[in-house]
Scaffold this motif. Structure first.
Motif, PDB file in Angstrom:
ATOM      1  N   UNK A  22       4.552  -4.760  -8.411  1.00  0.00           N
ATOM      2  CA  UNK A  22       4.800  -4.778  -6.665  1.00  0.00           C
ATOM      3  C   UNK A  22       5.159  -6.335  -6.874  1.00  0.00           C
ATOM      4  N   UNK A  23       5.659  -5.965  -5.717  1.00  0.00           N
ATOM      5  CA  UNK A  23       6.066  -7.037  -4.419  1.00  0.00           C
ATOM      6  C   UNK A  23       6.111  -7.625  -3.585  1.00  0.00           C
ATOM      7  N   UNK A  24       4.953  -8.762  -3.656  1.00  0.00           N
ATOM      8  CA  UNK A  24       3.901  -8.856  -2.969  1.00  0.00           C
ATOM      9  C   UNK A  24       3.235  -7.657  -2.994  1.00  0.00           C
ATOM     10  N   UNK A  25       3.059  -6.723  -0.936  1.00  0.00           N
ATOM     11  CA  UNK A  25       1.654  -6.808  -0.616  1.00  0.00           C
ATOM     12  C   UNK A  25       2.764  -5.268  -0.951  1.00  0.00           C
ATOM     13  N   UNK A  26       3.856  -5.682  -1.619  1.00  0.00           N
ATOM     14  CA  UNK A  26       4.968  -3.954  -1.242  1.00  0.00           C
ATOM     15  C   UNK A  26       5.452  -3.718  -2.960  1.00  0.00           C
ATOM     16  N   UNK A  27       6.567  -1.782  -3.066  1.00  0.00           N
ATOM     17  CA  UNK A  27       6.190  -2.332  -4.514  1.00  0.00           C
ATOM     18  C   UNK A  27       7.878  -2.061  -4.520  1.00  0.00           C
ATOM     19  N   UNK A  28       8.016  -2.320  -5.539  1.00  0.00           N
ATOM     20  CA  UNK A  28       9.388  -1.728  -6.119  1.00  0.00           C
ATOM     21  C   UNK A  28       9.234  -0.969  -6.885  1.00  0.00           C
ATOM     22  N   UNK A  29      10.279   0.301  -6.942  1.00  0.00           N
ATOM     23  CA  UNK A  29       9.781   1.596  -8.558  1.00  0.00           C
ATOM     24  C   UNK A  29      12.233   0.712  -8.911  1.00  0.00           C
TER      25      UNK A  29
END
Length: 187
Positions: A22-29
């Motif tokens: 999770x990057x706040x409300x977004x994502x990191x792959x």
């Protein structure tokens, strides 16, 4: 992926998917292409989309049992992230026997990823096997980035290294080695 509605979306990536964070409300792959370590930011909107990719050349994750990833949000859109890494020529399974080469720190600015640098471990010289008296990579993993009350640390084996951001780079400010002293027996 929107589980409640049964919708699935596919995002093309030039690397494996080792984990999604999770990057706040977004994502990191985070994943590898077999040579380099990749970080791909993903905007989780109506239609998910990749936004940016940072590539750490000739590197691999340095901690795979608990992956050692940490994210420190600074605002809704910005934050700092850290991940233990090793050289790309090193097998990932090697982290079971030794500390990571360092902890890589990146800045997330509205899903654009920027390199802040690394805090590196000092070479141990010889293997420090203390039978888990002071520390044990078998139960906690061997490296961690830590964010604590505005401070930045890297735990790497028997070392804790503190860093600070200076001109948009991380620089070491102090280090402590808490490895146990060798047991000496006199007769």
């Amino acid at each position: 992926m929107r589980y409640a509605q049964g919708e699935v979306y596919s995002l093309p990536l030039p690397h494996s998917v080792d984990h999604v964070e999770a990057l706040g409300k977004h994502a990191l792959v985070v994943g590898s292409d077999g040579k380099d370590l990749h970080f791909t930011s993903v905007r989780l909107a109506r239609l998910p989309v990749t936004v940016d990719r940072y590539t750490q050349k000739n590197s691999a994750q340095g901690e795979t049992r608990s992956h050692g990833f940490f994210y420190q949000p600074e605002s809704e859109f910005d934050g700092l992230l850290g991940l233990p890494i090793i050289g790309g020529g090193d097998a990932a399974a090697g982290q079971l026997r030794r500390e990571s080469a360092g902890v890589l720190f990146l800045r997330n600015h509205a899903l654009s990823l920027g390199d802040l640098g690394r805090l590196d471990a000092r070479p141990a010289g010889k293997e420090r096997n203390d039978g888990c008296r002071a520390s044990c990579v078998d139960w906690y993993g061997n490296s961690r980035p830590l964010f604590l009350r505005g401070r930045i640390f890297a735990l790497m084996g028997y070392e804790i290294v503190e860093g600070k951001l200076d001109q948009q780079r991380i620089v070491e400010t102090r280090r402590i080695d808490f490895s146990p002293a060798p047991l000496l027996i006199n007769r």
